[in-house]
Design a protein around this motif. Structure first.
Motif, mmCIF file in Angstrom:
data_model
loop_
_atom_site.group_PDB
_atom_site.id
_atom_site.type_symbol
_atom_site.label_atom_id
_atom_site.label_comp_id
_atom_site.label_asym_id
_atom_site.label_seq_id
_atom_site.Cartn_x
_atom_site.Cartn_y
_atom_site.Cartn_z
ATOM 1 N N GLN A 274 0.992 -0.940 0.131
ATOM 2 C CA GLN A 274 0.401 -0.102 0.041
ATOM 3 C C GLN A 274 0.672 1.195 0.168
ATOM 4 O OE1 GLN A 274 -2.273 0.478 4.073
ATOM 5 N NE2 GLN A 274 -0.695 -0.775 5.243
ATOM 6 N N GLY A 278 0.413 2.487 -3.727
ATOM 7 C CA GLY A 278 -0.637 2.893 -3.837
ATOM 8 C C GLY A 278 -0.725 3.365 -2.535
ATOM 9 N N SER A 281 -4.778 2.489 3.869
ATOM 10 C CA SER A 281 -5.532 2.004 4.108
ATOM 11 C C SER A 281 -5.801 3.505 5.286
ATOM 12 C CB SER A 281 -5.730 1.073 4.322
ATOM 13 O OG SER A 281 -4.479 0.818 5.718
#
Length: 316
Positions: A274, A278, A281
């Motif tokens: 992540q 990315g 979260s």
């Protein structure tokens, strides 16, 4: 040298059991299943991928102009448009499923299956010795207890790496044989925090594997701890599987309710991809923060395991 012999001994025990060979067979089956799905559902990639990509950008732009589109969906579409435009500007073809490396990218999604296998191995490698009554024989040898336990855990990690490498090599061989390397892209393009990045496809595979391996190290330590505490592999397996596959959902729900402590839960921090390809979260999380949290939990899990194993009476 003594520790190395202990690890080899643990591997020999594991290889004599049918469980590992069944796991290897299931990995082969998962790759074959991925191949069948790819052949059945993926149309041959277009000869003119640039024209197709331009059409996709125009279609996404129309969707962006529509009213009532959720912000999260718009952000995702905007990110894809940036990636598509980057591909056009730099002449980088998409990673099509019906190419050798595209198939590898699809097949390594089965790494979640390997995580499940590692949970089973980690949760049983100690408890089954007690169940079989062989732990007494193991500890009768002139070997310190902590070395016995460390050898068992390192054997788990070695076989986790073995299964991951096996999956990658198998997927590459199958993809190369079936699809070949025609129109294969060796560059991987992704968007992170609004910026498009480009890297080697092999770097992408390596980082993906490394991230998942770190996750396996943590969930194996958790299952290992439960197995040592309760000497019950069924309980250790069940709890570890629940944490692994429901943890992210639990974390998302708690985050929705504004629970600030959620970012300190270990299962929220195991997905390091992540940060690489990315965005985190949960707001405020960073790669350094997650690594620190994982290290603290790892020390706790292994500390409890070694303390319990050292103090436990083998007869109990």
């Amino acid at each position: 040298m003594q520790l190395l012999r202990l690890i080899q001994n643990e591997n020999m025990k594991l290889y004599k059991r049918k469980m590992l060979w069944i796991m290897l067979a299931l990995i082969v089956a998962s790759v074959i299943l991925t191949l069948v799905i790819t052949l059945k559902t993926s149309d041959s990639h277009p000869d003119n991928w640039k024209q197709t990509t331009e059409q996709e950008i125009k279609q996404n732009q129309k969707i962006m102009n529509q009213k009532g589109i959720p912000k999260a969906a718009k952000d995702q579409i905007a990110g894809q448009m940036k990636v598509d435009q980057y591909r056009l500007d730099h002449n980088i073809a998409p990673l099509f499923d019906d190419t050798a490396l595209g198939f590898v990218d699809s097949a390594i999604g089965s790494s979640g299956l390997i995580t499940l296998f590692i949970i089973i191995i980690a949760a049983s490698i100690v408890s089954q010795e007690y169940a079989w009554g062989t732990m007494k024989l193991v500890l009768m040898r002139p070997v310190q207890r902590w070395k016995v336990l460390l050898a068992k855990y390192l054997s788990v990690l070695f076989n986790a790496l073995l299964l991951l490498v096996f999956l990658g090599i198998l997927a590459f061989i199958v993809g190369a044989i079936v699809f070949g390397f025609k129109d294969t892209s060796f560059q991987y393009v992704y968007e992170r925090n609004g910026i498009v990045h480009q890297t080697s496809i092999f770097t992408h595979f390596f980082l993906f594997g490394l991230s998942h391996y770190i996750g396996m190290i943590m969930i194996a330590a958790f299952a290992f701890m439960l197995s040592t505490l309760f000497k019950n592999n069924a309980l250790a397996i069940a709890l570890s599987i629940f944490i692994e596959f429901a943890g992210s959902i639990i974390g998302s729900i708690l985050a929705m309710f504004g629970k600030s402590y959620v970012k300190y839960l270990f299962f929220v921090n195991t997905d390091l991809m992540q940060y690489i390809e990315g965005s985190p979260s949960i707001k405020g999380m960073t790669l350094g923060f997650s690594i620190t949290v994982l290290l603290v939990y790892f020390i706790i899990f292994m500390g409890i395991s070694f303390f319990t194993f050292e103090k436990r009476d083998v007869a109990n």
